[in-house]
Enzyme design. Structure first.
Site, PDB file in Angstrom:
ATOM      1  N   GLY A  10      -7.323   9.356  -6.830  1.00 41.89           N
ATOM      2  CA  GLY A  10      -8.607   8.253  -6.970  1.00 41.89           C
ATOM      3  C   GLY A  10      -9.961   9.079  -6.881  1.00 41.89           C
ATOM      4  N   ARG A  72      -3.510   9.922 -11.624  1.00 42.10           N
ATOM      5  CA  ARG A  72      -2.582  10.434 -10.242  1.00 42.10           C
ATOM      6  C   ARG A  72      -1.107  11.494 -10.957  1.00 42.10           C
ATOM      7  NH1 ARG A  72      -4.808   8.221  -5.944  1.00 42.10           N
ATOM      8  NH2 ARG A  72      -5.792   6.216  -5.841  1.00 42.10           N
ATOM      9  N   ASP A 103      -4.960  13.769   0.165  1.00 37.64           N
ATOM     10  CA  ASP A 103      -3.552  14.241   0.113  1.00 37.64           C
ATOM     11  C   ASP A 103      -2.227  14.500  -1.012  1.00 37.64           C
ATOM     12  OD1 ASP A 103      -2.895  11.581   0.223  1.00 37.64           O
ATOM     13  OD2 ASP A 103      -1.703  11.105   2.359  1.00 37.64           O
ATOM     14  N   THR A 125     -11.267  11.487  -0.311  1.00 43.20           N
ATOM     15  CA  THR A 125     -11.072  10.557   0.059  1.00 43.20           C
ATOM     16  C   THR A 125     -12.329  10.007   0.748  1.00 43.20           C
ATOM     17  OG1 THR A 125      -9.414   9.121   0.836  1.00 43.20           O
ATOM     18  CG2 THR A 125      -9.355  11.060   1.590  1.00 43.20           C
ATOM     19  N   ASP A 127     -10.700   7.334   1.588  1.00 40.27           N
ATOM     20  CA  ASP A 127     -10.359   6.090   2.755  1.00 40.27           C
ATOM     21  C   ASP A 127     -10.324   7.016   4.095  1.00 40.27           C
ATOM     22  OD1 ASP A 127      -9.240   4.848   1.586  1.00 40.27           O
ATOM     23  OD2 ASP A 127      -7.097   5.203   1.285  1.00 40.27           O
ATOM     24  N   ASP A 129      -8.810  10.420   5.757  1.00 34.32           N
ATOM     25  CA  ASP A 129      -7.587   9.745   6.094  1.00 34.32           C
ATOM     26  C   ASP A 129      -6.939  11.237   6.243  1.00 34.32           C
ATOM     27  OD1 ASP A 129      -6.271   9.784   3.785  1.00 34.32           O
ATOM     28  OD2 ASP A 129      -5.143   8.054   3.718  1.00 34.32           O
ATOM     29  N   ARG A 171      -5.426   2.087   2.082  1.00 31.11           N
ATOM     30  CA  ARG A 171      -3.968   1.821   2.408  1.00 31.11           C
ATOM     31  C   ARG A 171      -3.572   2.453   3.767  1.00 31.11           C
ATOM     32  NH1 ARG A 171      -0.499   2.385  -1.293  1.00 31.11           N
ATOM     33  NH2 ARG A 171      -2.100   2.382  -3.266  1.00 31.11           N
TER      34      ARG A 171
HETATM   35  O1  F6P Z   1      -6.388   6.529  -2.555  1.00 32.87           O
HETATM   36  C1  F6P Z   1      -7.528   5.614  -2.141  1.00 32.87           C
HETATM   37  C2  F6P Z   1      -7.615   4.621  -2.532  1.00 32.87           C
HETATM   38  O2  F6P Z   1      -9.246   4.257  -2.659  1.00 32.87           O
HETATM   39  C3  F6P Z   1      -6.781   3.380  -1.536  1.00 32.87           C
HETATM   40  O3  F6P Z   1      -7.711   2.848  -0.483  1.00 32.87           O
HETATM   41  C4  F6P Z   1      -6.474   2.508  -2.801  1.00 32.87           C
HETATM   42  O4  F6P Z   1      -5.262   1.688  -2.209  1.00 32.87           O
HETATM   43  C5  F6P Z   1      -6.091   3.449  -3.939  1.00 32.87           C
HETATM   44  O5  F6P Z   1      -7.252   4.694  -3.337  1.00 32.87           O
HETATM   45  C6  F6P Z   1      -6.684   2.639  -5.598  1.00 32.87           C
HETATM   46  O6  F6P Z   1      -6.484   3.881  -6.196  1.00 32.87           O
HETATM   47  P1  F6P Z   1      -6.302   3.151  -8.232  1.00 32.87           P
HETATM   48  O7  F6P Z   1      -8.036   2.751  -8.533  1.00 32.87           O
HETATM   49  O8  F6P Z   1      -5.782   4.261  -8.961  1.00 32.87           O
HETATM   50  O9  F6P Z   1      -5.833   1.523  -7.712  1.00 32.87           O
END
Ligand code: F6P
Length: 351
Positions: A10, A72, A103, A125, A127, A129, A171
């Site tokens: 992301g 991804r 990760d 990230t 997040d 994490d 997440r």
């Molecule tokens: O990994 C970061 C994140 O922002 C998560 O919190 C979320 O679930 C995910 O990416 C959403 O990803 P996408 O934009 O690919 O749907």
């Protein structure tokens, strides 16, 4: 030296600031040459590249997103994918690769390292994490956006005697929820680390309203889990998974809002912040952190400090083994939960 750069997973405010720092120091101080792989690992697999020069990185410091775009894509899941990556790197005469990712992306970086390729990772990230580093860039920007949203929701909730549930990203960990929830003065904060019971949340809100308050704000991380009750499948969008096997999240806030309205009788609405948290310009903190990570990464390359990820430890930029960063998800600790609970009337109920 010819160095490759890619951004995977992301997007995250600050990616461009890292790219800029790596390229500037590499060109100004080492006469390096840079090739940017487009759309994460897809660009490496399919040999999709652009040259990164001082001209192509001019003006990108405050820009959100990534000039290299992202995906991804997981080469480790595709037959011959890793070999294809190595072939492209050889064809492009790339001697070392700087990988900006979380990760999932870094798990592929580690695979390349195990196959003998020279790699350096940069933690990315919103997040927050990733293990081994105190902060990832992008997190501060996301927290600021979420906090501003909570402030705005407060005034409209108050004007209408409403309960408003604000769903933020996260997440497997509730970093954005707990930081923005505390900074925004939320009444209830729900995070993946502490599965919750809806009756407890309803009771907390009823209790608050019984002592004269007429509105409440609940912050919930998208990955928050119910201790029992609603099936996870209702919360996740069925069937949609990315190449790293993650179900697409989003929607728990709306379900919780409906349930809370039923249980409390108070009008309850939901706001899902979604990608608003990831878009736009990075904060000054994230620009600084991203720039320091970029300089740390190019320095690591020229020290031959490979198989590592740059990390923030206290106030210092260090390098740690990639394996350590991938060893586990960094979750919210009891210290922060204690801060949130310290502000609450009845800390026996969930956050
Ligand atoms: O990994 C970061 C994140 O922002 C998560 O919190 C979320 O679930 C995910 O990416 C959403 O990803 P996408 O934009 O690919 O749907």
């Amino acid at each position: 030296m010819k160095i490759g750069i890619l951004t995977g997973g992301g997007d995250c405010p600050g990616l461009n600031a890292v790219i800029r720092a790596v390229v500037r120091k590499g060109i100004f101080h080492h006469q390096d040459e840079f090739v940017g792989f487009l759309e994460g690992w897809r660009g490496v697999m399919e040999d999709q590249t652009i040259r990164l020069t001082l001209d192509s990185i001019a003006g990108i410091l405050p820009r959100g997103g990534t000039i290299l775009r992202t995906s991804r894509t997981n080469p480790a899941k595709k037959e011959g994918g890793m070999t294809q990556c190595l072939e492209t790197l050889k064809r492009q005469a790339v001697e070392a690769l700087v990988v900006l990712g979380g990760d999932d992306t870094q798990s592929v970086t580690y695979r390349l390292h195990e196959m003998g390729f020279k790699v350096v990772g940069v933690p990315k990230t919103i997040d927050n994490d990733l293990s081994g580093t105190d902060f990832c860039f992008g997190f501060d920007t996301a927290v600021n956006i979420a906090t501003e949203a909570i402030d705005r929701v407060h005034t409209t909730a108050e004007a209408h005697n409403r309960v408003i549930v604000v769903e933020v990203m996260g997440r497997d960990s509730g970093w954005i929820a707990i930081y923005s929830g505390i900074a925004g003065g939320a009444d209830v904060i729900l995070i993946p680390e502490r599965p919750f019971d809806l009756n407890d949340v309803a009771e907390t809100i009823r209790h608050r309203h019984a002592r004269g308050r007429y509105f409440s704000v609940v912050v919930i991380a998208e990955g928050a889990r119910l201790a029992a009750g609603i099936d996870e499948q209702i919360v996740a969008e069925k069937g949609k998974k990315d190449e790293f096997g993650h179900v697409r999240l989003g929607g728990i806030g709306t379900i919780i809002a409906q349930e809370l309205e039923k249980r409390t009788g108070f009008e309850t609405r939901a706001v899902v912040l979604g990608h608003i948290q990831r878009g736009g310009s990075p904060t000054a903190f994230d620009r600084m952190l991203a720039t320091r990570y970029g300089i740390g990464a190019i320095d690591a390359v020229h020290r031959s400090d490979f198989g590592k990820m740059v990390a923030l430890r206290g106030t210092n930029i260090v390098t740690i083994p990639l394996k350590e960063a991938l060893s586990r998800t960094r979750t919210v600790g009891q210290d922060l939960i204690d801060v949130a609970n310290g502000l609450r009337e009845n800390a026996n109920r969930p956050l």
